[in-house]
Write a protein that holds these residues in place. Structure first.
Motif, PDB file in Angstrom:
ATOM      1  N   SER A 160      19.798 -22.143 -13.495  1.00 19.73           N
ATOM      2  CA  SER A 160      18.823 -21.757 -14.870  1.00 19.73           C
ATOM      3  C   SER A 160      18.027 -20.813 -14.325  1.00 19.73           C
ATOM      4  N   PRO A 161      17.939 -19.601 -15.300  1.00 16.39           N
ATOM      5  CA  PRO A 161      18.615 -19.460 -16.373  1.00 16.39           C
ATOM      6  C   PRO A 161      20.268 -19.481 -16.287  1.00 16.39           C
TER       7      PRO A 161
ATOM      8  N   ASP B 284      15.666 -15.840 -25.575  1.00 16.66           N
ATOM      9  CA  ASP B 284      15.920 -17.391 -25.120  1.00 16.66           C
ATOM     10  C   ASP B 284      15.738 -17.516 -23.651  1.00 16.66           C
TER      11      ASP B 284
ATOM     12  N   ARG C 259      16.192 -19.811 -21.601  1.00 21.23           N
ATOM     13  CA  ARG C 259      17.448 -20.595 -20.826  1.00 21.23           C
ATOM     14  C   ARG C 259      18.651 -19.520 -20.615  1.00 21.23           C
TER      15      ARG C 259
ATOM     16  N   LEU D 121      26.038 -22.371 -24.634  1.00 24.62           N
ATOM     17  CA  LEU D 121      25.889 -23.270 -23.646  1.00 24.62           C
ATOM     18  C   LEU D 121      26.897 -24.245 -23.371  1.00 24.62           C
TER      19      LEU D 121
END
Length: 400
Positions: free
Chosen positions: A208-209, A244, A246, A360
């Motif tokens: 992550s990310p 974002d 993420r 994802l």
């Protein structure tokens, strides 16, 4: 000399081929000086590669330097015949393979004759290749600079070569289905030698990310070659990824992207500006412009690769990495049905609902069985041997 090179670089790119020729000519003294320090050319050179493009096209040749070096070590000397002075200068920094300034037909013919060249390789279908193709005697071999389902992979120009070294069954089927009256005996399967250096994909699970490599191809020089996604839906998707936390966006545009289309150029600049904003805000871990000379290393480091119908997609498949293919709005359903890759690989022509959640899901799921099966169809069974070994064996088989 520095003033001459600086002046040559400042010539307007809008002059196109004329400007490229002028820049090459002005660089001749520097090129000759640089090549004068290389090891003497061997008396016999069984293999040569002809490349006429300017440095902007060097990515086509650079990926073959390692396999060519292995061929030189295993079988016999390999020389590069460079038709552009600036390209020769760049190559001098990238390889110790001997380089010849091949700027005239007489120079090329004398070299082929005096050095007993048996095989001449080509990595593209540049019209300038015919300067060398007309020479009788050596075997002329098309290598290509990637494996993809672009229409350029089935050009009628392939008939001009004595042999085409191709990846595997997918390429053979594609050529025989689309090039009328093509002799299948010319097709030699060698896999993809470039993949041999990255046999084991890096594991990006749980990181992550999530590192997302977005590598769009260029807009193409004709409607038949318009595979670029950056104008739509690529730029919009990239903007959402950038916003974002993420995700980490690694942007690797094709070297020619935006060279012909203002729309694609503007979309490219929009993504670059977003990356700069992240850097200015101190979030350098969230976005980067990928300048790695080896695209396979960039693919290997990614948790998810987003690209177009291109060699980048095929190499991602070859490395068993997670992949999403984008197609432009101009890409018709009929055209999509003609491409076996799209039947095996997740692809979007427009952004679905909640695209980031879907990214994802793709990244965290196993590589689909269909993608694994398609890999063998494209590159051949690994039991046949590595691509480099097959390239060396196929090349040695052509020696007189």
């Amino acid at each position: 000399m520095r003033q001459v090179i600086k002046f040559s670089a400042s010539i307007s790119a809008s002059m196109g081929p004329v400007a490229a020729k002028i820049r090459s000519t002005l660089a001749e003294p520097a090129a000759r000086k640089a090549l004068a320090s290389q090891e003497p050319m061997p008396a016999a050179v069984p293999f040569a590669l002809y490349f006429s493009d300017a440095p902007r096209g060097l990515y086509q040749l650079e990926q073959w330097l390692f396999p060519l070096k292995q061929l030189a070590t295993s079988v016999g000397p390999v020389a590069i015949m460079a038709g552009n002075m600036l390209t020769a200068l760049s190559l001098r920094k990238l390889t110790d393979l001997p380089i010849l300034l091949a700027t005239s037909s007489a120079t090329i013919e004398n070299f082929v004759r005096s050095r007993s060249v048996d095989v001449i390789f080509y990595v593209n279908n540049n019209q300038a290749n015919f300067t060398t193709l007309r020479i009788n005697g050596p075997a002329h071999v098309h290598l290509s600079h990637g494996e993809s389902e672009k229409s350029s992979m089935t050009s009628n120009q392939l008939k001009a070569y004595d042999f085409c070294f191709i990846a595997g069954t997918a390429s053979r089927d594609r050529i025989l289905a689309n090039v009328p009256r093509f002799d299948p005996a010319k097709l030699v399967h060698i896999g993809r030698p470039q993949l041999d250096r990255l046999e084991t994909p890096q594991s990006c699970e749980g990181l992550s990310p999530l590192s997302v490599l977005y590598a769009p191809t260029w807009e193409g020089d004709s409607p038949a070659m318009a595979y670029g996604s950056v104008a739509a839906p690529g730029a919009e998707l990239a903007a959402q990824i950038l916003d974002d936390a993420r995700f980490r966006l690694v942007y690797r545009p094709h070297p020619k992207l935006g060279s012909l289309s203002p729309t694609h150029r503007a979309a490219d600049q929009k993504i670059r500006a977003g990356i700069r904003r992240q850097a200015a805000a101190g979030f350098t871990h969230r976005a980067a412009l990928d300048e790695n000379r080896n695209p396979l290393e960039s693919i290997n480091r990614a948790g998810l690769v987003i690209t177009d119908i291109s060699a980048m997609a095929m190499d991602t498949i070859g490395l068993n990495k997670k992949l999403l293919v984008l197609t432009p709005p101009t890409f018709t359903a009929d055209k999509a049905r003609e491409m076996p890759m799209l039947a095996a690989i997740k692809h979007w022509e427009s952004l679905p609902a909640e695209p980031l959640e879907q990214l994802l899901n793709i990244a965290h799921a196993p590589v689909p069985d269909a993608q694994v099966q398609y890999r063998d169809h494209v590159f051949g069974s690994e039991a046949i041997g590595t691509g480099t070994e097959r390239f060396i064996a196929a090349s040695a088989n052509l020696l007189g």
